[in-house]
Enzyme design. Structure first.
Site, PDB file in Angstrom:
ATOM      1  N   HIS A   1     -21.043   5.812   1.856  1.00 24.03           N
ATOM      2  CA  HIS A   1     -20.106   6.546   2.758  1.00 24.03           C
ATOM      3  C   HIS A   1     -20.907   7.487   3.493  1.00 24.03           C
ATOM      4  CE1 HIS A   1     -16.228   7.947   4.331  1.00 24.03           C
ATOM      5  NE2 HIS A   1     -15.716   7.332   3.544  1.00 24.03           N
TER       6      HIS A   1
ATOM      7  N   GLU B   1     -16.133  -4.309   7.598  1.00 23.44           N
ATOM      8  CA  GLU B   1     -15.935  -3.045   7.946  1.00 23.44           C
ATOM      9  C   GLU B   1     -17.165  -2.258   7.809  1.00 23.44           C
ATOM     10  OE1 GLU B   1     -12.626  -0.913   6.068  1.00 23.44           O
ATOM     11  OE2 GLU B   1     -13.171   1.068   7.024  1.00 23.44           O
TER      12      GLU B   1
ATOM     13  N   GLU C   1      -3.356   6.963   2.197  1.00 24.72           N
ATOM     14  CA  GLU C   1      -3.319   7.411   3.455  1.00 24.72           C
ATOM     15  C   GLU C   1      -2.434   7.290   3.979  1.00 24.72           C
ATOM     16  OE1 GLU C   1      -6.482   4.192   4.209  1.00 24.72           O
ATOM     17  OE2 GLU C   1      -8.358   5.289   3.502  1.00 24.72           O
TER      18      GLU C   1
ATOM     19  N   ASP D   1     -14.602   2.504  -1.490  1.00 27.04           N
ATOM     20  CA  ASP D   1     -13.867   1.716  -0.482  1.00 27.04           C
ATOM     21  C   ASP D   1     -14.835   0.613   0.156  1.00 27.04           C
ATOM     22  OD1 ASP D   1     -12.370   0.843   1.449  1.00 27.04           O
ATOM     23  OD2 ASP D   1     -12.199   2.624   2.738  1.00 27.04           O
TER      24      ASP D   1
ATOM     25  N   LYS E   1       0.867  -1.306   0.228  1.00 30.70           N
ATOM     26  CA  LYS E   1      -0.099   0.080   0.002  1.00 30.70           C
ATOM     27  C   LYS E   1       0.913   1.285  -0.203  1.00 30.70           C
ATOM     28  CE  LYS E   1      -3.368   2.387   2.904  1.00 30.70           C
ATOM     29  NZ  LYS E   1      -4.334   2.095   4.025  1.00 30.70           N
TER      30      LYS E   1
ATOM     31  N   LYS F   1      -9.869  -2.745  -5.366  1.00 29.56           N
ATOM     32  CA  LYS F   1     -10.870  -3.071  -4.630  1.00 29.56           C
ATOM     33  C   LYS F   1     -12.158  -3.040  -5.685  1.00 29.56           C
ATOM     34  CE  LYS F   1      -9.434  -0.886  -0.297  1.00 29.56           C
ATOM     35  NZ  LYS F   1     -10.108  -0.112   1.009  1.00 29.56           N
TER      36      LYS F   1
HETATM   37  C1  GCV Z   1      -5.908  -0.886   6.157  1.00 26.00           C
HETATM   38  C2  GCV Z   1     -10.003   1.761   4.707  1.00 26.00           C
HETATM   39  C3  GCV Z   1     -10.225   1.293   5.946  1.00 26.00           C
HETATM   40  C4  GCV Z   1      -8.424   1.286   6.339  1.00 26.00           C
HETATM   41  C5  GCV Z   1      -7.793   0.393   5.543  1.00 26.00           C
HETATM   42  C6  GCV Z   1      -8.000   1.118   3.871  1.00 26.00           C
HETATM   43  C7  GCV Z   1      -7.305   0.064   3.089  1.00 26.00           C
HETATM   44  O1  GCV Z   1      -9.912   3.110   4.471  1.00 26.00           O
HETATM   45  O2  GCV Z   1     -11.084   1.993   6.673  1.00 26.00           O
HETATM   46  O3  GCV Z   1      -8.370   0.703   7.598  1.00 26.00           O
HETATM   47  O4  GCV Z   1      -6.438   0.410   6.035  1.00 26.00           O
HETATM   48  O5  GCV Z   1      -9.213   0.976   3.694  1.00 26.00           O
HETATM   49  O6  GCV Z   1      -7.813  -0.510   2.326  1.00 26.00           O
HETATM   50  O7  GCV Z   1      -5.893   0.354   3.132  1.00 26.00           O
END
Ligand code: GCV
Length: 699
Positions: free
Chosen positions: A514, A371, A270, A343, A266, A338
């Site tokens: 979202h 999640e 973020e 998300d 990754k 994804k």
């Molecule tokens: C592992 C979302 C989730 C994060 C996750 C991110 C990702 O933002 O809330 O917890 O981080 O996706 O897939 O990298």
């Protein structure tokens, strides 16, 4: 009462208890509850750790003719791929040991689910079928709802106990039984420490246990590791010292784990470091790692989950950033995408990158851990969601260019094919927190093996293997008595098949996305938008509600995200009259009194506002129905699992009502229209919901 009568009553109670199997089941055995004492003769010329397991499984689970002979043969057959097999009337053929083991599990599954054995070659859709664990090295799990990590822990982190090994072996067996052949052991928000000697030694110990089951280990790595861990001045992927550092690290890993699978990264996402920190591209970064792994057959799974806080629509950013790089990646790099462009929301259209990157390997990433779908509280069978994505037609190479076919090598000549699911597994006795969440682990494996399978079949298999009371088999009842089918299998399957749509209805219907609470992404939170938080992390950015209407305008007059799709999708999504209603507010900002076209499932004369209200109401009603289905199933389930699922359905129902009340009362402030009078009135006040939103910690 005379003695005889007492004896009869006691005996009857005993029989009932046996028949209904009401003794405790803690769920730890997953779908692998089958134990049989029917004898079988196994003929196998070869021996290996994997074949020993194959033979044991047959001996413990055989339900065919007593004393039948089963031949396990390693053959040369070009039609059978490395992991594939062919079941025959008297045995299993494969080109590898692991192919035999997969064949054994398939044969046993067919016996247990009373499905016929077809003499066809069965090859997996994807070469690499991987679970991504978002497990931190201190044992916590990001977005994990089933306890701490089965791999890492805070105290005494490097001792490998017998208990660890047993758990890893059970985990590997469960994976092998559904064809999963890879595990990424640590979180994509990766600590550089994963690459130090102690953690690598533990990864090696895990790999040793997983290996006979055909499960290879992979690691998530932090792109800045050469500087943070290695002490170099930079982690610039074009710097010779950095290149050498990764080469040495890879060499060290392979000396410990000879069948190591590769890295998951990754990067520049973020807050994670990436090649852009050094003025380089994703391709520069991924290729440098790929070159280090290449001599050993390792791969790089490079995530396309990137977005920055700018005024460009977040849903467009991954495509905008990765499309110009198509064709620039090494053949052992796979771009991990994804399912949707934002998300893992309850519903998203497929990511436009699928099928569009024609000269680069692309793999789907699904989220098994819930999640955004109620954590380990909601009963949501995710298979239908993944099937929806896999079967979506991208039209990139004509009609039938589904996401599945664009990623599994059917259309593009990918050197490697892969699919990943973010695991929902933890130390909880039942592994997944919710007994029905096990079905999502199962479904992921089954779809990774065969991306054309239907969810109904998967649910059917899973229920039969997970809930069929062993006691009934022992009492000699015919397999799957009609009573069990009619009163348990059929209604429970129906509940599973509807469960995802129900969640969409009471959480985010008609293309909403979202709008969850920032508190652990659990309950509703469409109002949440503090000034100091970047807008693309807040719900109002996505729903755009005002008195004129609601929804994100992604048409050509808006962000133009529609143009990232291939025709006829661009035109179809661009026009609210042809846009599927499930994506309406994803692509359109529409007035509250917009008349829903009849073909989109709206009843004639309904406004958008009314349709929103009816969808929320329907979601709640569906969960109420699930409660009834489950209550009626009580005689067929052991008490532990029955009560636990019943309790969770109650909680889900309370939360569904909260979602409905919160969203209807919040959006009503803008629509200024009444909630249709045949809908139950809200029972919660909006100000109370908002005030309570952060009272409990929901991570
Ligand atoms: C592992 C979302 C989730 C994060 C996750 C991110 C990702 O933002 O809330 O917890 O981080 O996706 O897939 O990298």
């Amino acid at each position: 009462m005379n003695n005889k009568l007492t004896k009869t009553i006691v005996l009857n109670i005993f029989l009932l208890l046996t028949i209904f199997n009401v003794y405790a089941q803690n769920g730890h055995e997953l779908w692998l509850r089958n134990k049989s004492s029917v004898p079988v003769n196994i003929v196998c010329a070869k021996n290996s750790p994997t074949l020993i397991i194959a033979k044991q499984e047959l001996q413990q689970g055989w339900q065919g003719q007593p004393d039948a002979s089963v031949k396990l043969s390693i053959t040369k057959n070009k039609a059978i791929k490395a992991d594939g097999f062919r079941l025959t009337q008297n045995g299993i053929e494969a080109t590898t040991d692991i192919g035999i083991l997969y064949g054994v599990y398939e044969l046993l599954r067919r016996q247990q689910t009373a499905e016929p054995v077809n003499e066809e070659v069965d090859n997996p859709s994807y070469e690499r079928r991987i679970l991504d664990h978002w497990d931190n090295l201190n044992g916590t799990i990001e977005r994990g709802y089933a306890g701490h990590s089965i791999f890492w822990r805070k105290n005494d982190p490097f001792t490998v106990t017998d208990h660890d090994k047993t758990l890893w072996q059970q985990y590997a067996r469960a994976n092998a039984s559904i064809g999963i052949n890879g595990s990424v052991l640590d979180n994509v928000n990766a600590s550089p420490l994963i690459l130090n000697a102690d953690y690598l030694a533990r990864a090696k110990a895990i790999a040793n246990v997983l290996r006979p089951y055909g499960v290879r280990v992979y690691l998530s790595v932090n792109f800045a590791s050469p500087s943070t861990l290695g002490g170099l001045k930079t982690a610039d992927p074009l710097d010779p010292a950095v290149i050498a550092w990764w080469k040495n690290k890879v060499k060290e890993i392979y000396s410990m784990i000879p069948d190591f699978g590769g890295f998951l990264v990754k990067a520049s996402s973020e807050g994670q470091p990436g090649p852009q920190n050094y003025g380089r591209t994703h391709a520069d970064g991924a290729n440098m790692l790929a070159d280090a792994l290449k001599p050993y057959g390792g791969i790089v799974m490079w995530r396309a989950f990137v977005y920055t806080a700018n005024d460009n629509d977040r849903a467009k950013q991954a495509y905008s950033e990765f499309m110009p790089l198509d064709g620039k990646f090494r053949d052992n790099v796979i771009i991990q995408v994804k399912n949707g462009p934002v998300d893992f929301q309850p519903r998203e259209p497929f990511s436009p990158l699928f099928g569009a990157m024609k000269k680069t390997s692309v793999m789907p990433e699904f989220q098994i851990t819930q999640e955004y779908l109620g954590h380990a509280v909601y009963l949501v069978f995710l298979s239908t969601m993944w099937e929806e994505c896999l079967q979506s037609d991208t039209y990139q190479e004509g009609v039938g260019s589904t996401v599945a076919r664009c990623t599994d090598g059917s259309i593009y000549p990918q050197k490697h094919t892969a699919i990943a699911g973010v695991a929902n597994i933890g130390l909880d006795t039942n592994w997944c927190g919710h007994d029905f969440a096990q079905a999502n682990w199962y479904a992921f494996g089954r779809l990774a093996w065969n991306d054309n399978l239907r969810s109904e079949q998967i649910a059917d298999e899973w229920i039969k293997q997970t809930f069929y009371p062993a006691a009934l088999e022992k009492t000699g009842s015919p397999l799957y008595s009609s009573d069990w089918r009619v009163n348990f299998l059929v209604p429970v399957k129906k509940m599973m098949m509807e469960s995802r749509e129900a969640a969409v209805n009471f959480m985010m219907p008609l293309g909403f996305h979202h709008i969850m609470s920032a508190n652990g992404h659990y309950g509703p939170g469409p109002w949440w938008g503090p000034k100091n938080v970047r807008p693309d992390w807040t719900p109002p950015y996505y729903h755009q509600a005002d008195t004129n209407g609601v929804g994100f305008n992604r048409t050509k007059t808006g962000s133009d995200a529609v143009s990232q799709y291939h025709e006829p999708l661009t035109s179809m999504f661009n026009d609210p009259a042809t846009c599927p209603y499930i994506y309406l507010l994803w692509f359109h900002h529409l007035p509250w009194d917009y008349k829903m076209p009849v073909r989109q499932g709206g009843q004639s004369g309904r406004t958008l506002w009314e349709e929103i209200c009816y969808h929320y109401d329907k979601g709640v009603k569906q969960v109420r129905e699930f409660q009834k289905i489950w209550d009626k199933a009580q005689p067929y389930v052991d008490s532990t699992r029955f009560l636990e699922v019943q309790r969770k359905l109650r909680e889900q129902c309370m939360n569904a009502i909260l979602w409905k009340d919160a969203c209807l009362l919040y959006f009503q402030q803008f629509s200024r229209m009444p909630i249709p009078y045949d809908i139950e009135r809200p029972i919660n006040n909006l100000d109370d919901i908002i005030a309570n939103e952060f009272k409990h910690k929901n991570d």
